[in-house]
Design an enzyme around this catalytic site. Structure first.
Site, short mmCIF file in Angstrom:
data_model
loop_
_atom_site.label_atom_id
_atom_site.label_comp_id
_atom_site.label_asym_id
_atom_site.label_seq_id
_atom_site.Cartn_x
_atom_site.Cartn_y
_atom_site.Cartn_z
N SER A 1 0.75 -1.01 0.12
CA SER A 1 -0.07 -0.01 -0.02
C SER A 1 0.87 1.42 -0.06
O SER A 1 0.35 2.45 -0.29
CB SER A 1 -0.95 -0.08 1.15
OG SER A 1 -0.15 0.05 2.54
N LYS B 1 -12.21 0.00 -1.13
CA LYS B 1 -11.08 0.92 -1.95
C LYS B 1 -11.74 0.93 -3.64
O LYS B 1 -12.49 1.66 -3.95
CB LYS B 1 -9.95 0.19 -1.94
CG LYS B 1 -9.01 0.52 -0.56
CD LYS B 1 -7.76 -0.01 -0.68
CE LYS B 1 -7.24 0.27 0.84
NZ LYS B 1 -7.81 0.02 1.99
N HIS C 1 -5.57 -3.60 -2.05
CA HIS C 1 -5.03 -2.42 -3.15
C HIS C 1 -5.05 -3.32 -4.67
O HIS C 1 -4.75 -2.61 -5.50
CB HIS C 1 -3.80 -1.71 -3.09
CG HIS C 1 -4.01 -0.69 -1.87
ND1 HIS C 1 -4.42 0.39 -2.10
CD2 HIS C 1 -3.70 -0.95 -0.59
CE1 HIS C 1 -4.40 1.01 -0.90
NE2 HIS C 1 -4.18 0.29 -0.10
#
Length: 397
Positions: free
Chosen positions: A185, A244, A213
């Protein structure tokens, strides 16, 4: 009414005062708009380069509609934990859809990506087991490991020789579990999963990949790093977030039916937290459909990523080993990194500074993330502002 006079936190205030002196004390930054390519902060419009809203799904019309409809039909909340009266048919629909999307037998949704890592690791490992973790794994993995009585080994970041050393030293444990982020990340690099899988199969170890991610970013339609490398069926546990690229809230674990059934009985965050409200659940279901039906969003994300990275490198910035839409501008000094971030905001770009303990000392940075919502004009304007600001601070010449 009298003033607040409770004493006892002087030691905490002293630490905060020290952070202020060092220039590392930060305040929260409230947004006054939806999470788009540009956001309003303090009445001023800024180019947003700090959000995890990779595909722009937080405000996608289809997700908005799904959330609104579900509130009208089911209300604001669910009123119970999943194991008592809080499992609605929509929760099971989401989990079936996620499992199919991730090419696994089953999946289970937790309250957040953070609690997913805590819940899985604390449930499946005992003192008879060992967990082998990449040195730069996310804080939620580290905290999940701390909740277990398992032995711990940390291997140097993406260093396969060091991973093999840890595996050789761990042959006497019942279970050896290798845990890695799929995309890291803070640096934006991708874990070398093919090599990890080969080592795991050689030494009979299990693998857990955190795709926070990578979900919605890598792999076919955003299926993640396992699919990206063509390793479906060879990684035991995939975890990730729904907050996300998916654009909403929550975490998930995708694996075998055996593991999911076990976590329903033993995963403490799952057992002791109220289930996701209808708006969240239905919006997540819709997000998976959008991933399947609008692949052009991921194509735009990667096109923007390539454009922006090239621009930063040409300006002379150090961007580390990033291979994804996460691109750090590595400054080094903690205070200077925050100063850079603050001046960027003043000049029209919102890109947050990241310093110790989130990254190692001397590795402070401004972390940028481009999204599918950015236009090339947004990104070029951002590059111009970043160049001007960095020159003001002598970060680049």
């Amino acid at each position: 009414m009298g003033g607040f006079t409770v004493k006892g936190f002087e030691y905490l205030q002293a630490e905060l005062d020290e952070m202020k002196e060092e220039g590392t004390f930060r305040t929260l930054v409230p947004l006054e708009s939806d999470q788009g390519s540009r956001v309003t902060i303090g009445g001023k419009e800024l180019i947003q380069l700090s959000s995890n809203n990779y595909l722009g799904l937080t405000s996608h019309p289809r997700l908005r509609q799904a959330a609104l409809k579900s509130v009208e039909k089911y209300g604001a909340g669910t009123g119970s934990v999943r194991t008592i009266a809080g499992t609605f048919s929509m929760h099971e629909e989401l989990e079936e859809k996620l499992a199919k999307f991730k090419h696994t037998e089953a999946s289970l949704v937790f309250q957040s990506g953070f609690t997913t890592n805590q819940g899985v690791l604390s449930a499946i490992l005992t003192k008879d087991d060992v967990v082998i973790s990449d040195a730069l794994n996310h804080a939620s993995i580290i905290d999940g490991i701390r909740l277990t009585k398992a032995a711990r080994k940390v291997y140097n970041h993406v260093d396969m020789e060091d991973l093999e050393r840890a595996l050789k030293e761990s042959k006497d444990y019942r279970v050896r579990l290798i845990v890695t982020d799929g995309v890291f990340s803070m640096d934006g690099n991708i874990a070398p999963l093919p090599e990890i899988v080969e080592l795991a199969e050689k030494y009979d170890a299990l693998i857990m990949v955190d795709d926070a991610h990578a979900s919605g970013v890598l792999g076919e339609n955003g299926r993640g790093t396992v699919n990206h490398f063509g390793l479906d069926g060879r990684v035991h546990i995939q975890v990730g977030t729904l907050s996300k690229a998916i654009g909403v809230l929550g975490g998930y674990v995708a694996s075998t039916r055996t593991l999911i059934d076990y976590l329903i009985h033993k995963g403490r965050p799952f057992l002791f937290s109220t289930s996701h409200p209808p708006a969240v659940t239905e919006a997540c279901i819709e997000a998976i459909d959008v991933l399947l039906e609008e692949p052009e969003l991921i194509e735009k994300l990667w096109d923007n990523t390539e454009f922006f990275k090239k621009g930063l490198v040409e300006l002379g910035f150090q961007t580390g080993n990033s291979e994804t839409p996460i691109t750090p501008i590595i400054v080094g000094d903690e205070a200077l990194s925050h100063q850079f971030s603050d001046l960027l905001r003043k000049n029209g770009v919102f890109a947050q500074g990241i310093a110790f303990p989130t990254v190692s000392r001397g590795q402070a940075r401004v972390r940028t993330i481009v999204t599918a919502e950015h236009s090339k004009e947004d990104l070029q304007e951002a590059l111009n502002i970043i160049e001007k600001t960095a020159k003001e601070l002598n970060i680049i010449s």
